[in-house]
Design a protein around this motif. Structure first.
Motif: not given
Length: 62
Positions: A1-8
């Motif tokens: 899952m994309k969370i901002g510029n990161s991935v969850g």
């Protein structure tokens, strides 16, 4: 899952319980001979702020 510029990532409930984590909390991934998932920031290990934060949650920095 994309969370901002990161991935969850999804973690099983058993892992969340073992690490004493709740939905939305941050974990830290350290590359060793494998990968180490830690609820406390290893970059701050040894610093009072990190130790107190981890100990207040009943955790030991890895």
């Amino acid at each position: 899952m994309k969370i901002g510029n990161s991935v969850g990532v999804l973690l099983p409930g058993e892992v969340l319980s073992r690490l004493r984590l709740e939905k939305g909390q941050t974990v830290f991934l350290t590359e060793t001979e494998g990968l180490l998932l830690n609820p406390c920031d290893p970059a701050l290990e040894g610093q009072k702020r990190s130790t107190v934060g981890c100990l207040s949650r009943g955790l030991r920095p890895a």
